[in-house]
Design a protein around this motif. Structure first.
Motif, mmCIF file in Angstrom:
data_model
loop_
_atom_site.group_PDB
_atom_site.id
_atom_site.type_symbol
_atom_site.label_atom_id
_atom_site.label_comp_id
_atom_site.label_asym_id
_atom_site.label_seq_id
_atom_site.Cartn_x
_atom_site.Cartn_y
_atom_site.Cartn_z
ATOM 1 N N LYS A 15 0.818 -1.200 0.000
ATOM 2 C CA LYS A 15 0.000 0.000 0.000
ATOM 3 C C LYS A 15 0.860 1.262 0.000
ATOM 4 N N ARG A 35 -9.507 6.975 -13.735
ATOM 5 C CA ARG A 35 -9.244 7.236 -12.322
ATOM 6 C C ARG A 35 -7.868 6.720 -11.911
ATOM 7 N N ARG A 36 -7.535 5.510 -12.364
ATOM 8 C CA ARG A 36 -6.242 4.928 -12.008
ATOM 9 C C ARG A 36 -5.096 5.723 -12.624
ATOM 10 N N ARG A 42 -5.047 8.900 -13.562
ATOM 11 C CA ARG A 42 -4.917 10.225 -12.942
ATOM 12 C C ARG A 42 -4.352 10.136 -11.529
ATOM 13 N N ARG A 43 -4.657 9.047 -10.843
ATOM 14 C CA ARG A 43 -4.092 8.884 -9.504
ATOM 15 C C ARG A 43 -2.583 8.644 -9.607
ATOM 16 N N ILE A 44 -2.162 7.866 -10.601
ATOM 17 C CA ILE A 44 -0.729 7.653 -10.812
ATOM 18 C C ILE A 44 -0.034 8.988 -11.048
ATOM 19 N N ASN A 45 -0.629 9.824 -11.874
ATOM 20 C CA ASN A 45 -0.027 11.126 -12.157
ATOM 21 C C ASN A 45 0.052 11.986 -10.899
ATOM 22 N N ARG A 46 -0.983 11.943 -10.067
ATOM 23 C CA ARG A 46 -0.969 12.718 -8.823
ATOM 24 C C ARG A 46 0.131 12.229 -7.877
ATOM 25 N N GLU A 47 0.282 10.903 -7.791
ATOM 26 C CA GLU A 47 1.328 10.352 -6.930
ATOM 27 C C GLU A 47 2.717 10.764 -7.428
ATOM 28 N N GLU A 82 3.743 14.290 -6.596
ATOM 29 C CA GLU A 82 4.219 14.490 -5.233
ATOM 30 C C GLU A 82 5.666 14.033 -5.080
ATOM 31 N N ILE A 96 4.233 4.098 -6.712
ATOM 32 C CA ILE A 96 2.929 3.790 -7.304
ATOM 33 C C ILE A 96 2.732 2.288 -7.473
ATOM 34 N N LEU A 98 -0.664 0.642 -7.733
ATOM 35 C CA LEU A 98 -1.473 0.969 -8.909
ATOM 36 C C LEU A 98 -0.914 0.361 -10.186
#
Length: 336
Positions: free
Chosen positions: A57, A87-88, A90-95, A98, A282, A285
């Motif tokens: 996680k 969704r997956r 875009r979440r990868i891109n957000r991670e 950071e 990531i 994901l």
């Protein structure tokens, strides 16, 4: 005769005794079967434990169990809906945003002309090598007019360290002439004009548009192609089709930064031959988790970072990433 009579009387006793001893043996068989069935049932229940060898996680979570089992995370279902994929992705891109907040073009440039020339020179070589070469080139030929009128042999000598120097000399002199003749010595800000310049394809054009003109574009280089396939964002193999497929997953405003995030991740963590899966922020994901080293300590030794534009140096925990200017960036695993 008396003896035979007593023997006859004793016989039933022996049979009775024998029957009493045999009875428990016959009753023990079902117990063994029950025990065996319990073991079988336990085995069936234990089977799903193998499925626990999935991505952690958190990037820093222990992945040693997954490493020992030598299994990978289950891939997303083939029928993953477009909404779920968006969704997956875009979440990868957000991670990644950071982890790599300082992601930027790693070519040194001061204006659109320098950027387009440097990008053409970056083919089949490293950004470091280009950055070591362009100062001499731009010091001698600071404008398109200067480079357009340059002696090819002199340019070749400057570009020799970048490899394929003859072809690259022809391209940069050719595009400089085209800029002078067709665009008044200015780099155009339209895709259709850029791709007509010698040595300039869509990848180079989007680098220029996104970083010199602030116009969103997706840069599909070798790192980008490799990673979007590992992440199952698309099954396309041609750059133009990959670009279109990925563009459909993100708002246009994200395209340029997305390109930087993916490319930085590909250079530093998700390598072609041996990805550092155990140190990947990531991992939960990623459908390809497990293709590389999953042990966190071993994976950490595979990480690469840039220090002053110097590629290929190792990042050993708990050091932080450094951006091209030498400033400390968030350490790996900072992504929440």
């Amino acid at each position: 005769m008396k003896k035979s009579a007593s023997a006859k009387k004793a016989a039933p006793v022996e049979k009775a005794a024998g029957s009493k001893k045999a009875a428990p043996v016959e009753r023990a068989a079902p117990v063994e079967k029950a025990a065996a069935s319990k073991k079988a049932a336990a085995g069936k229940k234990a089977a799903p434990v193998k499925e626990a060898a999935v991505a952690p996680k958190k990037a820093a979570a222990a992945v040693k169990k997954a490493s020992a089992a030598k299994t990978v995370a289950p891939k997303p279902p083939r029928n993953e809906s477009h909404t779920a994929l968006v969704r997956r992705a875009r979440r990868i891109n957000r991670e990644l945003a950071e982890v790599f907040p300082y992601a930027h073009p790693e070519l040194d440039f001061e204006n659109p002309f320098q950027l387009i020339v440097a990008t053409v020179l970056s083919a089949q070589t490293t950004d470091l090598r280009v950055n070591q070469t362009t100062p001499s080139l731009f010091a001698k030929y600071p404008t398109p007019e200067d480079l357009a009128a340059a002696n090819p042999e002199e340019v070749e000598e400057i570009l020799r360290p970048t490899g394929f120097f003859r072809a690259k000399t022809k391209s940069v002199i050719g595009l400089s002439k085209a800029l002078v003749e067709n665009h008044a010595g200015e780099v155009p800000g339209r895709l259709e004009d850029l791709v007509k310049l010698p040595g300039v394809g869509r990848k180079t054009a989007f680098v220029v548009l996104g970083n010199a003109f602030g116009r969103p574009g997706i840069t599909v280089d070798t790192h980008f192609q490799r990673l979007v396939k590992r992440w199952q964002w698309t099954e396309e193999s041609e750059p133009d089709k990959i670009e279109a497929a990925v563009a459909a997953l993100f708002p246009k405003s994200d395209w340029t930064d997305l390109s930087h995030h993916v490319i930085w991740h590909g250079r530093r963590i998700c390598h072609a031959r041996k990805p550092a899966c155990g140190a990947c922020p990531i991992a939960p994901l990623c459908p390809a988790y497990g293709e590389g080293e999953t042990d966190p300590d071993k994976a950490a030794k595979l990480l690469k970072y840039e220090k002053g534009g110097f590629p290929g140096q190792r990042l050993n925990p708990p050091q932080a990433y450094l951006d091209a200017g030498g400033k400390a960036a968030p350490p790996l695993g900072a992504a929440g």
